[in-house]
Design a protein around this motif. Structure first.
Motif, PDB file in Angstrom:
ATOM      1  N   HIS A   8     -12.275  -2.478  -1.524  1.00 45.06           N
ATOM      2  CA  HIS A   8     -11.917  -1.413  -0.584  1.00 45.06           C
ATOM      3  C   HIS A   8     -13.135  -0.787   0.094  1.00 45.06           C
ATOM      4  O   HIS A   8     -13.125  -0.540   1.302  1.00 45.06           O
ATOM      5  CB  HIS A   8     -11.107  -0.335  -1.307  1.00 45.06           C
ATOM      6  CG  HIS A   8      -9.864  -0.852  -1.946  1.00 45.06           C
ATOM      7  ND1 HIS A   8      -8.897  -1.538  -1.239  1.00 45.06           N
ATOM      8  CD2 HIS A   8      -9.424  -0.797  -3.235  1.00 45.06           C
ATOM      9  CE1 HIS A   8      -7.917  -1.880  -2.061  1.00 45.06           C
ATOM     10  NE2 HIS A   8      -8.215  -1.443  -3.268  1.00 45.06           N
ATOM     11  N   LEU A   9     -14.182  -0.512  -0.655  1.00 44.93           N
ATOM     12  CA  LEU A   9     -15.350   0.126  -0.055  1.00 44.93           C
ATOM     13  C   LEU A   9     -16.043  -0.827   0.920  1.00 44.93           C
ATOM     14  O   LEU A   9     -16.509  -0.405   1.985  1.00 44.93           O
ATOM     15  CB  LEU A   9     -16.325   0.579  -1.147  1.00 44.93           C
ATOM     16  CG  LEU A   9     -17.511   1.420  -0.673  1.00 44.93           C
ATOM     17  CD1 LEU A   9     -17.031   2.679   0.045  1.00 44.93           C
ATOM     18  CD2 LEU A   9     -18.411   1.793  -1.851  1.00 44.93           C
ATOM     19  N   GLU A  16     -21.419  -3.418   1.177  1.00 44.38           N
ATOM     20  CA  GLU A  16     -21.445  -1.977   0.952  1.00 44.38           C
ATOM     21  C   GLU A  16     -22.795  -1.374   1.313  1.00 44.38           C
ATOM     22  O   GLU A  16     -22.868  -0.237   1.777  1.00 44.38           O
ATOM     23  CB  GLU A  16     -21.127  -1.670  -0.520  1.00 44.38           C
ATOM     24  CG  GLU A  16     -19.705  -1.989  -0.934  1.00 44.38           C
ATOM     25  CD  GLU A  16     -19.483  -1.847  -2.425  1.00 44.38           C
ATOM     26  OE1 GLU A  16     -18.357  -2.126  -2.886  1.00 44.38           O
ATOM     27  OE2 GLU A  16     -20.435  -1.455  -3.146  1.00 44.38           O
ATOM     28  N   ALA A  25     -15.416  -1.974   8.437  1.00 42.21           N
ATOM     29  CA  ALA A  25     -14.572  -1.493   9.537  1.00 42.21           C
ATOM     30  C   ALA A  25     -15.310  -0.451  10.361  1.00 42.21           C
ATOM     31  O   ALA A  25     -15.250  -0.454  11.598  1.00 42.21           O
ATOM     32  CB  ALA A  25     -13.265  -0.913   8.985  1.00 42.21           C
ATOM     33  N   ARG A  26     -16.004   0.452   9.697  1.00 41.30           N
ATOM     34  CA  ARG A  26     -16.765   1.463  10.434  1.00 41.30           C
ATOM     35  C   ARG A  26     -17.915   0.820  11.204  1.00 41.30           C
ATOM     36  O   ARG A  26     -18.195   1.200  12.348  1.00 41.30           O
ATOM     37  CB  ARG A  26     -17.308   2.506   9.463  1.00 41.30           C
ATOM     38  CG  ARG A  26     -18.200   3.542  10.161  1.00 41.30           C
ATOM     39  CD  ARG A  26     -18.270   4.825   9.412  1.00 41.30           C
ATOM     40  NE  ARG A  26     -19.224   5.739  10.026  1.00 41.30           N
ATOM     41  CZ  ARG A  26     -19.108   7.052  10.030  1.00 41.30           C
ATOM     42  NH1 ARG A  26     -18.043   7.610   9.491  1.00 41.30           N
ATOM     43  NH2 ARG A  26     -20.025   7.821  10.586  1.00 41.30           N
ATOM     44  N   LEU A  33     -13.961  -0.711   4.081  1.00 39.28           N
ATOM     45  CA  LEU A  33     -14.143   0.544   4.801  1.00 39.28           C
ATOM     46  C   LEU A  33     -15.457   0.560   5.570  1.00 39.28           C
ATOM     47  O   LEU A  33     -15.506   0.955   6.749  1.00 39.28           O
ATOM     48  CB  LEU A  33     -14.096   1.725   3.827  1.00 39.28           C
ATOM     49  CG  LEU A  33     -12.724   2.146   3.298  1.00 39.28           C
ATOM     50  CD1 LEU A  33     -12.878   3.167   2.180  1.00 39.28           C
ATOM     51  CD2 LEU A  33     -11.869   2.734   4.427  1.00 39.28           C
ATOM     52  N   ARG A  34     -16.515   0.135   4.909  1.00 41.28           N
ATOM     53  CA  ARG A  34     -17.826   0.180   5.565  1.00 41.28           C
ATOM     54  C   ARG A  34     -17.952  -0.878   6.652  1.00 41.28           C
ATOM     55  O   ARG A  34     -18.573  -0.632   7.694  1.00 41.28           O
ATOM     56  CB  ARG A  34     -18.928   0.061   4.514  1.00 41.28           C
ATOM     57  CG  ARG A  34     -19.027   1.359   3.703  1.00 41.28           C
ATOM     58  CD  ARG A  34     -20.151   1.390   2.713  1.00 41.28           C
ATOM     59  NE  ARG A  34     -20.248   2.735   2.124  1.00 41.28           N
ATOM     60  CZ  ARG A  34     -20.922   3.032   1.029  1.00 41.28           C
ATOM     61  NH1 ARG A  34     -21.580   2.077   0.394  1.00 41.28           N
ATOM     62  NH2 ARG A  34     -20.947   4.274   0.576  1.00 41.28           N
ATOM     63  N   ARG A  74      -7.664  -8.784   5.327  1.00 46.91           N
ATOM     64  CA  ARG A  74      -7.846  -8.606   3.891  1.00 46.91           C
ATOM     65  C   ARG A  74      -7.143  -9.711   3.132  1.00 46.91           C
ATOM     66  O   ARG A  74      -6.022 -10.110   3.470  1.00 46.91           O
ATOM     67  CB  ARG A  74      -7.287  -7.249   3.438  1.00 46.91           C
ATOM     68  CG  ARG A  74      -7.854  -6.045   4.179  1.00 46.91           C
ATOM     69  CD  ARG A  74      -9.311  -5.800   3.842  1.00 46.91           C
ATOM     70  NE  ARG A  74      -9.540  -5.549   2.428  1.00 46.91           N
ATOM     71  CZ  ARG A  74      -9.357  -4.365   1.840  1.00 46.91           C
ATOM     72  NH1 ARG A  74      -8.953  -3.329   2.554  1.00 46.91           N
ATOM     73  NH2 ARG A  74      -9.606  -4.209   0.551  1.00 46.91           N
ATOM     74  N   HIS A 129       0.825  -1.207   0.000  1.00 46.25           N
ATOM     75  CA  HIS A 129       0.000   0.000   0.000  1.00 46.25           C
ATOM     76  C   HIS A 129       0.860   1.258   0.000  1.00 46.25           C
ATOM     77  O   HIS A 129       0.543   2.246  -0.672  1.00 46.25           O
ATOM     78  CB  HIS A 129      -0.918  -0.009   1.217  1.00 46.25           C
ATOM     79  CG  HIS A 129      -1.761   1.219   1.356  1.00 46.25           C
ATOM     80  ND1 HIS A 129      -2.861   1.460   0.571  1.00 46.25           N
ATOM     81  CD2 HIS A 129      -1.647   2.296   2.180  1.00 46.25           C
ATOM     82  CE1 HIS A 129      -3.399   2.626   0.900  1.00 46.25           C
ATOM     83  NE2 HIS A 129      -2.681   3.150   1.872  1.00 46.25           N
ATOM     84  N   ASN A 166     -23.086   4.024   6.853  1.00 49.37           N
ATOM     85  CA  ASN A 166     -22.119   4.671   7.738  1.00 49.37           C
ATOM     86  C   ASN A 166     -22.743   5.148   9.044  1.00 49.37           C
ATOM     87  O   ASN A 166     -22.081   5.814   9.832  1.00 49.37           O
ATOM     88  CB  ASN A 166     -21.485   5.879   7.020  1.00 49.37           C
ATOM     89  CG  ASN A 166     -20.724   5.465   5.786  1.00 49.37           C
ATOM     90  OD1 ASN A 166     -19.787   4.686   5.855  1.00 49.37           O
ATOM     91  ND2 ASN A 166     -21.136   5.972   4.628  1.00 49.37           N
TER      92      ASN A 166
END
Length: 664
Positions: free
Chosen positions: A393-394, A362, A400-401, A397-398, A429, A27, A281
């Motif tokens: 990735h999205l 998502e 994780a939140r 991210l979602r 991942r 990364h 979110n």
């Protein structure tokens, strides 16, 4: 000294962190230099040769430095038949020496094919006229999350609901679908245009970033929710159309879209009911819509075995393709010896043409998390691993939140909702690899090794991750769990001939590609014609690829067969690629076989050598020896170690049976 040194040294000195350490360096630098690999191996106490073996095993790890810009073009079947190969050739002619240009197997954005990726950002529905733009544009970025970060740690579920309801902001809501598919076709620009136009009009309106409601063909999509709850959907809401669309909203001149009505009207949306509406979110929005109610009810008055019995009575089978009974796995882990037990959520989804799990994560991450928590409670797991594809990735991210917010609200961690149930959640991942669909190969990956299937027995519920009892469930499987626990087994068995619902990703030569959910027993004709709208140019369909590289090519005469596990037409993992009469079946089969060959982990000879030989037989000049192909396919199918190798020749076998003339 680069930041990657500190990132590597921050990992505990255990082999299980090998993939995360490699990902951290990749990364930061976009590739993994030899000195970084040596430092990772030394820090984690892994022999350098083994660290190198792992780094070269996973396709997402890059050991050679790319040029200034990295451009990749998807050449999976969905993109291939929509112009992906022509796009690749055009980019080869236009790219300069600062560009590294590569094909790749799948962008998992099949509903907006063809897809090109520029420096990590997807661009969908790309035409030949977009080549110069692709090579010149910079990264557009993701819109920031819209949910508020608030919590009521330690409260009862009723208190959480009251608190969530107190956070409601009344008034007009503009809900924009922000997902992998829509971002590839301009959703970020639509978000900016919405904000600008709302400010210009001095409207007191909320702009909510939801996931995709499945209408990928209409993306970007904006749902207009009036204060009284009335909802109208605006398709194709690109940034340049926002002023006119909002003018139509203000004047109440919006007409229903018949395509949307047809697309949604023929579905049975249970798992996907909140996708495209709930704010992924915002945990408060999820709780207002019922999230964690089933978990609270189970913790308050149902023993773990009662949850298992409910799911067993519902007959819930895994939705990853094998259709193994979920409750049997849970009961096996519950009955295993005391000590640490694990639950793994397999969100790798590495099969080209399959994209349903990404949409689910998502669109409604808290539903998945609640399903995982219920499965952990039932099976006795004390730790949940969310294993998410390295390029999703999205989704990551979602999720994780969602995990972070659930922890802040007291729904993850110690003594959840004042019960005796404690569980932690960790996100890992993947780094690519079709074989990760096999559960023991995924466990090898989590332990920091090459993804290779283990012999069975012992089964994972006896000796799985780190040698401990382990349950592995697919994303879609766990999405169904809160609904079954809340509504009862009889509700689920009343749907879909006793099998509930199934999600499918539609792509290829079809007017309305996207994510759909139907009752089991629906037909391919339902999916492709009634929901998908048929071939937009009016050409007849030659067939449909069902199940990705492990699937079959179904001829039109079987389009009216019910999609049922174990039936004549098995629904598989849930990917459907429509192919019209312009597509050469031999090229499709060759593409699928080539993927299976390159993705073979190499552990067993029938898969490693057999798939390559089948591909070579297709590539050879002259007539194809059908009997030799069938004989070798049967060897691969019967003798391969894992289910992925066993399914690798299914596409060529179905082509031999249904399209023999096209194979030559």
């Amino acid at each position: 000294m680069s930041d990657w040194h500190d990132a590597v040294r921050a990992f505990p000195r255990e082999r299980t962190w090998l993939l995360p350490a490699l990902q951290a360096v990749g990364h930061e630098l976009r590739w993994i230099p030899a000195d970084a690999l040596r430092e990772i191996a030394s820090h984690l106490r892994v022999p350098l040769s083994e660290a190198y073996g792992v780094a070269t095993h996973y396709p997402e790890f890059r050991l050679a430095e790319p040029r200034k810009r990295l451009v990749r073009v998807c050449t999976g079947v969905s993109c291939r038949i929509r112009g992906g190969l022509d796009l690749l050739k055009a980019l080869e002619s236009a790219a300069d020496r600062d560009v590294t240009l590569e094909p790749f197997d799948c962008a998992f954005n099949c509903s907006v094919a063809p897809v090109a990726e520029v420096d990590g950002e997807h661009h969908g529905r790309v035409g030949m006229g977009d080549v110069d733009r692709l090579l010149s544009e910079g990264f557009s970025g993701l819109p920031l999350p819209s949910g508020e970060r608030v919590g009521v740690r330690g409260g009862t579920y009723a208190e959480m609901v009251r608190h969530a309801e107190s956070l409601i902001r009344p008034g007009l809501a503009l809900i924009l679908g922000v997902s992998s598919c829509s971002l590839a076709v301009g959703a970020a620009q639509t978000f900016a245009a919405l904000h600008e136009e709302v400010v210009r009009r001095s409207w007191s309106a909320r702009i909510v970033m939801a996931g995709c409601g499945g209408l990928c063909w209409a993306a970007p999509v904006v749902a207009v929710v009036a204060p009284n709850g009335d909802t109208r959907v605006l398709p194709h809401a690109t940034a340049d159309r926002i002023p006119a669309l909002l003018e139509a909203v203000a004047a109440d001149r919006l007409e229903p879209n018949p395509g949307i009505e047809d697309f949604l009207g023929h579905q049975r949306r249970e798992l996907t009911a909140r996708c495209g509406l709930v704010d992924p979110n915002d945990i408060a929005d999820a709780i207002r819509r019922g999230s964690y109610g089933a978990l609270a009810g189970a913790l308050a008055g149902r023993e773990p075995r009662a949850v298992i019995e409910t799911v067993k009575a519902a007959g819930l089978r895994g939705r990853g393709g094998a259709y193994f009974a979920a409750a049997i796995k849970w009961a096996g882990a519950r009955d295993a010896a005391d000590g640490p037990k694990y639950l793994i959520v397999n969100a790798e989804e590495g099969e080209p043409g399959i994209f349903k799990d990404r949409h689910l994560m998502e669109g409604d991450p808290h539903r998945l998390l609640e399903g995982a928590l219920l499965a952990a409670y039932a099976s006795g797991a004390t730790r949940i691993f969310l294993y998410i594809h390295g390029e999703a990735h999205l989704s990551a991210l979602r999720m994780a939140r969602a995990v972070e917010d659930a922890r802040r609200w007291g729904l993850v961690g110690e003594r959840i909702l004042a019960s005796d149930f404690s569980v932690d959640v960790e996100i890992r991942r993947g780094a690519g690899g079709f074989v990760l669909g096999e559960e023991t190969a995924l466990m090898e990956s989590l332990e920091g090794r090459r993804a290779m299937p283990r012999p069975k027995p012992p089964f994972p519920t006896e000796a799985g991750l780190f040698g401990r009892p382990t349950v592995i469930n697919n994303v879609e499987t766990l999405f169904a769990v809160p609904l079954i626990v809340a509504r009862g087994a009889a509700w689920w068995t009343s749907i879909g001939r006793g099998h509930g619902t199934k999600c499918f990703g539609l792509s290829g030569h079809i007017a309305r590609p996207g994510l759909v959910e139907v009752e089991m027993g629906a037909t391919l004709r339902d999916l492709l014609e009634r929901i998908g709208g048929g071939v937009p140019e009016g050409r007849p369909l030659k067939g449909a690829i069902l199940g990705g590289p492990s699937g079959i090519i179904v001829p039109p005469r079987d389009f009216d067969e019910p999609l049922l596990p174990g039936g004549r037409v098995n629904p598989g993992t849930g990917g459907v690629v429509a192919i019209d009469e312009t597509v050469a079946v031999r090229d499709v089969v060759r593409t699928l076989l080539d993927f299976n060959t390159r993705e073979s982990c190499g552990k067993c000879t029938p898969c490693r050598e057999g798939t390559a030989r089948l591909r070579d037989m297709l590539d050879s000049r002259g007539p194809l020896d059908h009997s030799a192909v069938a004989e070798l396919s049967e060897v691969v199918r019967v003798a391969s170690l894992c289910g992925l190798g066993q399914a690798a020749p299914l596409s060529i076998l179905s082509a031999l049976r249904e399209f023999p003339a096209e194979l030559g």
